[in-house]
Design an enzyme around this catalytic site. Structure first.
Site, PDB file in Angstrom:
ATOM      1  N   LYS A  68      32.520  45.565  36.889  1.00  0.00           N
ATOM      2  CA  LYS A  68      33.642  44.888  37.013  1.00  0.00           C
ATOM      3  C   LYS A  68      33.396  43.504  36.528  1.00  0.00           C
ATOM      4  O   LYS A  68      34.229  42.833  35.711  1.00  0.00           O
ATOM      5  CB  LYS A  68      33.875  44.765  38.695  1.00  0.00           C
ATOM      6  CG  LYS A  68      34.564  45.760  39.282  1.00  0.00           C
ATOM      7  CD  LYS A  68      34.643  45.756  40.796  1.00  0.00           C
ATOM      8  CE  LYS A  68      35.249  46.986  41.183  1.00  0.00           C
ATOM      9  NZ  LYS A  68      35.177  47.029  42.713  1.00  0.00           N
ATOM     10  N   GLN A 103      33.512  44.065  47.769  1.00  0.00           N
ATOM     11  CA  GLN A 103      32.931  45.781  47.630  1.00  0.00           C
ATOM     12  C   GLN A 103      32.822  46.621  48.831  1.00  0.00           C
ATOM     13  O   GLN A 103      31.937  45.959  49.622  1.00  0.00           O
ATOM     14  CB  GLN A 103      31.594  45.873  46.550  1.00  0.00           C
ATOM     15  CG  GLN A 103      31.559  46.949  46.082  1.00  0.00           C
ATOM     16  CD  GLN A 103      32.586  47.822  45.212  1.00  0.00           C
ATOM     17  OE1 GLN A 103      33.121  47.294  44.278  1.00  0.00           O
ATOM     18  NE2 GLN A 103      32.831  48.986  45.434  1.00  0.00           N
ATOM     19  N   ASP A 119      42.598  43.159  45.590  1.00  0.00           N
ATOM     20  CA  ASP A 119      42.679  44.600  45.938  1.00  0.00           C
ATOM     21  C   ASP A 119      43.679  45.193  46.615  1.00  0.00           C
ATOM     22  O   ASP A 119      43.928  46.478  46.921  1.00  0.00           O
ATOM     23  CB  ASP A 119      41.326  44.811  47.220  1.00  0.00           C
ATOM     24  CG  ASP A 119      39.972  45.572  46.244  1.00  0.00           C
ATOM     25  OD1 ASP A 119      40.514  46.278  45.217  1.00  0.00           O
ATOM     26  OD2 ASP A 119      39.093  45.395  46.865  1.00  0.00           O
TER      27      ASP A 119
END
Ligand code: NAD
Length: 296
Positions: A60, A104, A127
């Site tokens: 990422k 994460q 997200d």
């Protein structure tokens, strides 16, 4: 009816699509810099040293930088407390350089992932896991949408055009991160949507009626050729590691070499997978624009 029946034109190349998206994002970022003097910034928080998570976070970071955006990595020790993590989120929520925040998952067991996600400013929740974004999506308002189903939707529209109205869409799997938001997006696009899950009774019959079949289960080869209607567009979200003849490889949830009669299908790997990070960066850009009151 082997893999050779899947002609090239029927394979949806997610890797190429994602690469094209990244090029677009790069020029958008450059344009925003000229327009506003600022660039979008993505903060990624990793707690502990789960090796798979470390690989994702590294990837990422590299792609964020490659798109010309700011990447802020926060790697915290496994023993980080809930309150330490919450205060980091609070700082990122108010940091004007940070337009997107991603924590994460999975977090170490002593931490409550839900409390952390709900603490993120929904406008920075790239997200799309915050309940405010789930609610916005469900009510058809501008939301930040989970990256994987967003990527699936882009691939579908690339194949079928923007107008999906009236098509029969079946989503297998009802998780909060893939199945449910996928179904919501298809419903917002005026598809007739069916969600199939582990307790569904007439799974195969429902699948055979699908013009669009999105599979997000995590079981290799679950969807057999005779579950697929000829001409249907099949999106295989599954990522399964299998060992065959002492060799390990990644396969999806669809028996790919039985899908020669599909109108189009995403391969695994190289289909949905590469779209997820591209959509994360696209969400970061969307978040930046909204935070600066700029048009989409
Ligand atoms: P999950 O385990 O949270 O959900 C699986 C769903 O499948 C459940 O809703 C369950 O009801 C359903 N299910 C289980 N057995 C079934 C059966 N026999 N028939 C019909 N439905 C059944 O999984 P998830 O997080 O949604 O992920 C699904 C798959 O997608 C996994 O393989 C995961 O690795 C993959 N995935 C890929 C990406 C990506 O490409 N970037 C992102 C997220 C998830």
């Amino acid at each position: 009816m082997g893999m050779d029946r899947l002609q090239q034109a029927n394979v949806i190349d997610g890797k190429a699509f994602a690469a094209g998206m990244l090029e677009h994002l790069k020029s958008d970022v450059a344009g925003l810099l000229t327009e506003t003097g600022k660039i979008p910034g993505l903060a990624v928080v990793l707690v502990g040293d789960d090796p798979a998570s470390a690989v994702y976070v590294g990837s990422k970071h590299r792609q964020t930088v490659a798109a010309g955006m700011n990447s802020f990595e926060h790697r915290l020790p496994a023993e980080t407390s809930q309150s330490e993590l919450m205060s980091l989120i609070e700082r990122l929520n108010t940091d004007p350089q940070v337009h997107g925040i991603l924590v994460q998952l999975p977090l170490p067991k002593h931490l409550d992932p839900n409390a952390v996600i709900q603490a993120i400013n929904p406008d920075k929740d790239v997200d799309g896991f915050h309940i405010a974004n789930a609610g916005r999506l469900a009510t058809g308002q501008p939301a930040l949408v989970p990256c994987t189903p967003l990527g699936c939707m882009m691939l579908l529209k690339d194949r079928l055009g923007d107008n999906l109205a009236g098509l029969n869409a079946v989503v297998i799997g009802k998780s909060n991160i893939v199945g449910k938001p996928m179904a919501q997006m298809l419903l917002n696009a005026n598809c007739t949507v069916t969600i199939v899950h582990s307790k569904t009774r007439n799974t195969q019959e429902l699948c055979r009626a699908a013009d669009i079949l999105v599979v997000a289960v995590g079981r290799p080869g679950l969807v057999r050729g005779d579950w697929i209607k000829p001409g249907a567009v099949v999106i295989d979200v599954g990522i399964n590691r299998i060992v065959e003849g002492g060799k390990s490889r990644i396969v999806g949830d669809v028996a790919y070499d039985e899908a020669g009669h599909a109108g189009a299908i995403t391969p695994v790997p190289g289909g949905v997978g590469p779209m997820t990070i591209a959509c994360l960066l696209s969400n970061t850009l969307t978040a930046f624009r909204r935070q600066h009151g700029l048009a989409a």
